[in-house]
Design a protein around this motif. Structure first.
Motif, PDB file in Angstrom:
ATOM      1  N   SER A  45       0.838  -1.208   0.000  1.00 19.94           N
ATOM      2  CA  SER A  45       0.000   0.000   0.000  1.00 19.94           C
ATOM      3  C   SER A  45       0.868   1.252   0.000  1.00 19.94           C
ATOM      4  O   SER A  45       0.536   2.250  -0.637  1.00 19.94           O
ATOM      5  CB  SER A  45      -0.915   0.009   1.226  1.00 19.94           C
ATOM      6  OG  SER A  45      -1.769  -1.098   1.199  1.00 19.94           O
ATOM      7  N   GLN A  87      -6.899   1.149  -0.398  1.00 21.83           N
ATOM      8  CA  GLN A  87      -7.321   0.026   0.447  1.00 21.83           C
ATOM      9  C   GLN A  87      -8.426   0.470   1.404  1.00 21.83           C
ATOM     10  O   GLN A  87      -9.380  -0.248   1.652  1.00 21.83           O
ATOM     11  CB  GLN A  87      -6.119  -0.494   1.240  1.00 21.83           C
ATOM     12  CG  GLN A  87      -6.409  -1.775   1.991  1.00 21.83           C
ATOM     13  CD  GLN A  87      -5.130  -2.442   2.481  1.00 21.83           C
ATOM     14  OE1 GLN A  87      -4.081  -1.818   2.589  1.00 21.83           O
ATOM     15  NE2 GLN A  87      -5.223  -3.725   2.781  1.00 21.83           N
ATOM     16  N   ASP A 173      -5.877  -1.119  -4.736  1.00 25.51           N
ATOM     17  CA  ASP A 173      -5.373  -1.784  -3.539  1.00 25.51           C
ATOM     18  C   ASP A 173      -6.464  -2.701  -2.996  1.00 25.51           C
ATOM     19  O   ASP A 173      -7.421  -2.242  -2.393  1.00 25.51           O
ATOM     20  CB  ASP A 173      -4.973  -0.726  -2.501  1.00 25.51           C
ATOM     21  CG  ASP A 173      -4.034  -1.292  -1.440  1.00 25.51           C
ATOM     22  OD1 ASP A 173      -3.964  -2.529  -1.320  1.00 25.51           O
ATOM     23  OD2 ASP A 173      -3.390  -0.489  -0.750  1.00 25.51           O
TER      24      ASP A 173
HETATM   25 MG   LIG Z   1      -2.087  -2.674   2.198  1.00 24.48          MG
END
Ligand SMILES: [Mg+2]
Ligand SMILES: Nc1ncnc2c1ncn2[C@@H]1O[C@H](COP(=O)(O)OP(=O)(O)OP(=O)(O)O)[C@@H](O)[C@H]1O
Lengths: 257, 391
Positions: A45, A87, A173
């Motif tokens: 990430s 994410q 993500d």
């Molecule tokens: Mg991550």
């Protein structure tokens, strides 16, 4: 690899005493789907946020379509046609679905209303509806607020937003983490069609078998370093797991071949 | 991907179709008709009727009283709406009262200094009346705007939270006002300002300052609900990180907001000068807090992402109605402070968790002990969307 749309070279990023990125490098070419895999905390990430300008790296450089992303800025990356599904989705809970999809890209009326920035609300609602329809998402209403949506629905909104605004590359993500089988399949299809249109696609996922089906290349990150960069023809599940965990740990975790 | 139209899922069934239209109407009703603004407006009207019933000779219901009410309300309503915008973006300005005073002091000094020779001015003769009033008014507005911009610059550039920033500038603004006046109010403000603006009325009873404020409020409502500026204000308040990742110019936006609200304070300074023909150094101390209370009573949350413009109007009116009513009844207006305080807390408490619970549910929860039956201990927690409380 085709002409690269995204290049990340020797990225370093430190959070206090945690070194999230330690010289990680990778590239995504035009029309290519690259899967970025790695254990929890490997730095995936972080790498994605650096690549899209949301976070400044401590070292290394990012190029988008050959141009250096310096200083780090989401606005510059957006102008260069890069959009992201984060994410944590990064949606504002109080905005409606349509507002979320158009935030930062608002359509305003022309003419005398142009200087006032009067929103073309009907047009945005219609276009947002179309964008969601393509993804096959069922939402209670286009005027529903993000905070009223389920996790999967929110993921769909974030996805629709990124697909709508990306021109060169789309970064995702774990875009299917909250989705059911059917929805996941639609997202995968969407990625494929984006790649067919010539976009570079970078997708982070823990769903290794699916990534093996979808990705043209698989980049493995471990402790902030790129430890493998495999073409789909040379990638095997076991090879990836081995690279992800490293030799020593893998010997303990995976059954011997 | 190729899909037959028939199996197109209803992405948002609400668009256009009759059933959808009904649902949208219901949703509209839910968010608008049952909103805090309407609730507080009902309370306002109720209060007016009660005061009307109990004031001697129903004095409260006379047209002239509504003129006074409108005049008294104009400043605080404007500040309340401004505060609602700032709160919507998850900021606040508690220096508004000091800003009002400083703006009126600067405007007043300019008027007196430019009006003509001191001897003339002290007799109410202004050889340069037009210039003096014009420059004075513009000076007050510019002072308010600059005050707000300074707040905004400190918040965005130095990254000091707006609570601390405006707590600081509250003191600075008050101090400057005393320095500029040696602590005594400025007299000899041209009375023409009073007759032409401050106490002027339209149709014999609508005060011009109140009308001005109502027009501004209407523009604010439009700004909030129909423009990019409004949408971005909400987005910035709802999730700063989302706004940042969407590439919004957050600092510029906040600067504009602080400047706008500062400009409102400047206008309040002008209204002050033109109503009383003097400055009011000792008034306005609690203006910012009353304005914020009005905004919150009207349905704006402290945690960003929601602005109720008309709610702020009615919330601020509540304080003014109580004030005026108590005066007419000959009761000390201190009770107004108490009543507004109680209403503020009650409004926020009753509103917390209304999605899941009726008002009666909330009320009956009062009789239960906290901590036992399902989460009444966190009144207002639903407003905490977006993480930690940053005031
Ligand atoms: Mg991550
Ligand atoms: N904002 C931050 N502040 C401090 N540390 C951070 C921050 N973001 C990430 N880290 C740390 O950096 C490391 C890499 O995090 P990152 O989120 O990139 O991992 P990841 O590969 O995406 O993991 P996951 O698969 O769990 O999402 C972790 O050790 C994490 O604790």
């Amino acid at each position: 690899m085709a002409e690269p749309v995204i290049e990340a070279c020797r990225l370093w990023k430190r959070f206090g005493h945690v070194e999230a990125l330690r010289g990680a490098s990778m590239a995504v070419g035009r029309g290519e789907i690259v899967a970025l895999v790695g254990d929890n905390g490997a730095g995936k990430s972080t790498l994605l946020k650096v690549v899209c300008g949301a976070m400044a790296a401590d070292g290394g450089e990012v190029r988008i379509a050959g141009r250096r992303l310096e200083p780090a800025s989401v606005i510059t990356a957006q102008r260069l046609g890069v959009d992201v599904v984060y994410q944590d989705l990064a949606l504002a809970p109080h905005l409606t679905v349509a507002q979320s999809i158009f935030l930062g890209h608002e359509v305003v009326h022309g003419g005398w209303r142009a200087p006032l920035g009067v929103l073309a609300r009907q047009r945005m609602r219609r276009d947002a509806d179309d964008a969601l329809r393509v993804l096959g998402i069922v939402l209670p209403a286009i005027d529903a607020r993000v905070q009223e949506l389920s996790g999967g629905q929110q993921q769909a909104v974030a996805m629709a937003r990124a697909v709508k605004w990306s021109r060169r590359a789309i970064l995702l993500d774990e875009p299917t983490a909250a989705l059911g089988t059917k929805q996941t399949q639609i997202v995968i299809e969407t990625l494929r069609s984006a790649a067919r249109r010539g976009l570079g696609v970078l997708v982070i996922s823990h769903d290794m078998p699916r990534m093996l089906q979808v990705a043209d290349r698989i980049v493995v990150l471990r402790h902030g370093r790129t430890v493998a960069d495999l073409h789909r023809s040379e990638a095997t599940l076991q090879g990836i797991v081995l690279a992800m965990l490293g030799e020593e740990e893998a010997r303990g975790a995976a059954p011997p071949s | 991907m190729p899909r037959r139209p028939a199996d197109r899922p209803p992405a948002a069934a609400a668009l256009g179709r009759p059933a959808g239209r009904l649902r949208r109407a219901v949703r509209w009703g839910g968010t608008h008709l049952l909103s805090a603004a309407v609730g507080i407006a009902v309370v306002d009207v109720g209060l007016v009727l009660v005061f009307g019933a109990i004031t001697p000779g129903h004095a409260f219901l006379q047209l002239s009283n509504f003129t006074d009410l409108g005049l008294d309300a104009s400043e605080i309503v404007l500040l309340s709406c401004g505060s609602a915008f700032l709160l919507g973006a998850r900021e606040l300005d508690i220096s508004l009262g000091a800003n009002v005073i400083l703006s009126s002091v600067v405007g007043g000094r300019l008027m007196v200094a430019l009006g003509g020779p001191t001897a003339d001015v002290q007799q109410g003769i202004y050889p340069h009346l037009t210039v003096a009033v014009l420059v004075g008014v513009l000076g007050a507005l510019a002072t308010g705007l600059a005050f707000g911009l300074v707040n905004g610059l400190i918040v965005t550039r130095l990254r000091v939270t707006s609570f601390i920033t405006t707590l600081g500038t509250l003191g600075i603004g008050m101090g400057l006002s005393y320095v500029l006046t040696n602590g005594s109010n400025i007299a000899y403000i041209p009375s023409q300002l009073q007759t032409d603006f401050g106490t002027a009325t339209v149709a014999g009873w609508i005060p011009v300052p109140a009308l001005t404020v109502v027009l501004i409020v209407a523009v604010l409502w439009f700004l909030l609900n129909r423009t990019r500026f409004g949408l971005r204000t909400i987005a910035i308040g709802s999730s700063r990180e989302t706004a940042r990742r969407a590439g919004l110019p957050i600092e510029r936006h906040l600067l504009a907001l602080f400047g706008m609200v500062g400009g409102f304070a400047g206008l309040c300074g002008v209204i002050d000068l033109s109503r009383f023909a003097t400055t009011d150094l000792s008034g306005h101390q609690t203006d910012a807090l009353t304005a914020i209370a009005g905004a919150v009573i009207g349905g704006t949350t402290l945690y960003g992402g929601g602005v109720a413009v008309w709610g702020a109007v009615f919330g601020a009116l509540l304080a003014v109605i109580l004030d005026v009513g108590l005066v007419i009844l000959g009761l000390p207006t201190f009770y107004q402070l108490i009543a507004v305080g109680v209403i503020l807390i009650a409004a926020v408490y009753l509103r917390s968790g209304t999605e899941r619970r009726s008002v009666w549910g909330r009320l009956s929860a009062l009789t239960r002990r906290p901590g036992r039956s399902g989460g009444n201990t966190q009144a207002g927690s639903e407003e905490l969307v977006g993480g930690e409380v940053e005031m």
